[in-house]
Motif scaffolding. Structure first.
Motif, mmCIF file in Angstrom:
data_model
loop_
_atom_site.group_PDB
_atom_site.id
_atom_site.type_symbol
_atom_site.label_atom_id
_atom_site.label_comp_id
_atom_site.label_asym_id
_atom_site.label_seq_id
_atom_site.Cartn_x
_atom_site.Cartn_y
_atom_site.Cartn_z
ATOM 1 N N UNK A 4 2.770 2.451 9.014
ATOM 2 C CA UNK A 4 4.008 2.241 8.394
ATOM 3 C C UNK A 4 5.176 3.217 8.902
ATOM 4 N N UNK A 5 4.515 4.540 8.805
ATOM 5 C CA UNK A 5 5.701 5.463 8.934
ATOM 6 C C UNK A 5 5.953 5.415 10.723
ATOM 7 N N UNK A 6 5.107 5.307 11.607
ATOM 8 C CA UNK A 6 5.404 5.096 12.927
ATOM 9 C C UNK A 6 6.346 4.289 13.342
ATOM 10 N N UNK A 7 6.355 2.773 12.478
ATOM 11 C CA UNK A 7 7.234 1.826 12.864
ATOM 12 C C UNK A 7 8.776 2.437 12.603
ATOM 13 N N UNK A 17 9.587 -3.077 6.126
ATOM 14 C CA UNK A 17 9.295 -2.579 4.734
ATOM 15 C C UNK A 17 10.362 -1.667 4.256
ATOM 16 N N UNK A 18 11.479 -2.111 4.003
ATOM 17 C CA UNK A 18 12.266 -1.154 3.351
ATOM 18 C C UNK A 18 12.773 -1.569 1.795
ATOM 19 N N UNK A 19 13.376 -0.730 1.081
ATOM 20 C CA UNK A 19 13.760 -1.037 -0.360
ATOM 21 C C UNK A 19 15.039 -2.136 0.169
ATOM 22 N N UNK A 64 4.036 0.292 0.731
ATOM 23 C CA UNK A 64 5.068 1.203 0.920
ATOM 24 C C UNK A 64 6.148 0.817 1.452
ATOM 25 N N UNK A 65 7.332 1.279 0.869
ATOM 26 C CA UNK A 65 8.664 0.758 1.308
ATOM 27 C C UNK A 65 9.371 1.899 1.602
ATOM 28 N N UNK A 66 10.298 1.924 2.704
ATOM 29 C CA UNK A 66 11.042 3.186 3.118
ATOM 30 C C UNK A 66 12.061 3.195 2.274
#
Length: 273
Positions: A206-209, A109-111, A233-235
């Motif tokens: 999400x963050x821990x991924x 899940x990133x831009x 949420x997107x990184x």
């Protein structure tokens, strides 16, 4: 190693950060670290010449390396065999922006991010697109362009992402793999006006991924994300070189817990090495 390890703490106390005072953070944090370590501060340009006299080098608010790239490259080369915290094998911002491409390709899940004209069709439709250098930092070189101008860019050292109309940005702060606190900017136009944020279980997952994806057993990391219009949420960035911590934005007990966690991490890092 002596009973009190010797740390060389690398920081640019005069770095003119927008809306932030890096020097205050490092002055207060080093005051706490001195209770457990023999410690000296130095400018990033002096680190390579001084580090042999210390048990480890702690790289903190040293500013973007773009301003002293040759000195930083020389530091990394000379630091082989030296204990550096954060360790220099991270694959987030420490290694450039390639990770945004790698994470996009892996379905994280990133831009969405591309670096070739022939891949532009993979980006979702947007009103504008962010174009940034792969070696960028602090929005240096960032510009926004319409889609029709993207094909004519000189690729190679550029990244392109859709401009996300996000609700807000939020940052998650970790020492090693342990979550410490989160902060967010309720107003997207005021990125560094931060307030404490209470993450949900999904937020932390999400963050821990990204912490798990990275290759650091020890160190400070900041996971920057944005809340997209659909709620997900997107990184935005995985900062693992010298993340500013915004410790002035959290309550005193949180600052103390963070400092204690940092001391434990540094001691474990020195012992393991």
């Amino acid at each position: 190693m002596s009973a009190r390890p010797r740390l060389l703490y690398v920081t640019d106390l005069a770095y003119p950060a927008r809306g932030r005072r890096y020097c205050d953070e490092d002055i207060h944090l080093t005051a706490r670290l001195r209770a457990d370590f023999d410690l000296a501060l130095c400018h990033p340009l002096d680190a390579a010449a001084l580090m042999d006299a210390f048990d480890a080098v702690v790289v903190r608010n040293s500013g973007p390396v773009l301003g002293h790239q040759e000195a930083y490259d020389a530091f990394r080369e000379r630091a082989l065999g030296t204990l550096v915290y954060n360790p220099l094998h991270g694959r987030g911002d420490m290694a450039g922006k390639q990770y945004l491409l790698d994470l996009t390709a892996a379905g994280y899940p990133v831009i969405p991010t591309v670096d070739r004209a022939e891949d532009l069709h993979r980006l979702p439709e947007a009103a504008a697109y962010a174009v940034k250098p792969k070696a960028g930092a602090d929005s240096i070189g960032l510009r926004f362009l319409p889609y029709e101008e993207l094909a004519g860019l000189s690729y190679g050292e550029l990244l392109v992402q859709p401009r996300v109309d996000f609700r807000y940005e939020v940052s998650f702060y970790f020492v090693d793999d342990r979550f410490q606190y989160a902060l967010y900017a309720p107003d997207p136009e005021r990125r560094w006006v931060l307030e404490p944020y209470e993450p949900t279980a999904d937020d932390l997952d999400f963050a821990r991924r990204f912490i798990d994806w990275n290759t650091l057993d020890h160190g400070i990391q900041r996971v920057d994300a944005c809340r997209a219009p659909g709620g997900e949420l997107l990184l935005v960035e995985l900062e693992d070189l010298n993340p500013y911590l915004s410790l002035d934005r959290v309550p005193e007990p949180v600052r103390e817990r963070f400092a204690d966690a940092l001391v434990r991490s540094l001691r474990a890092f020195l012992k393991a090495s």
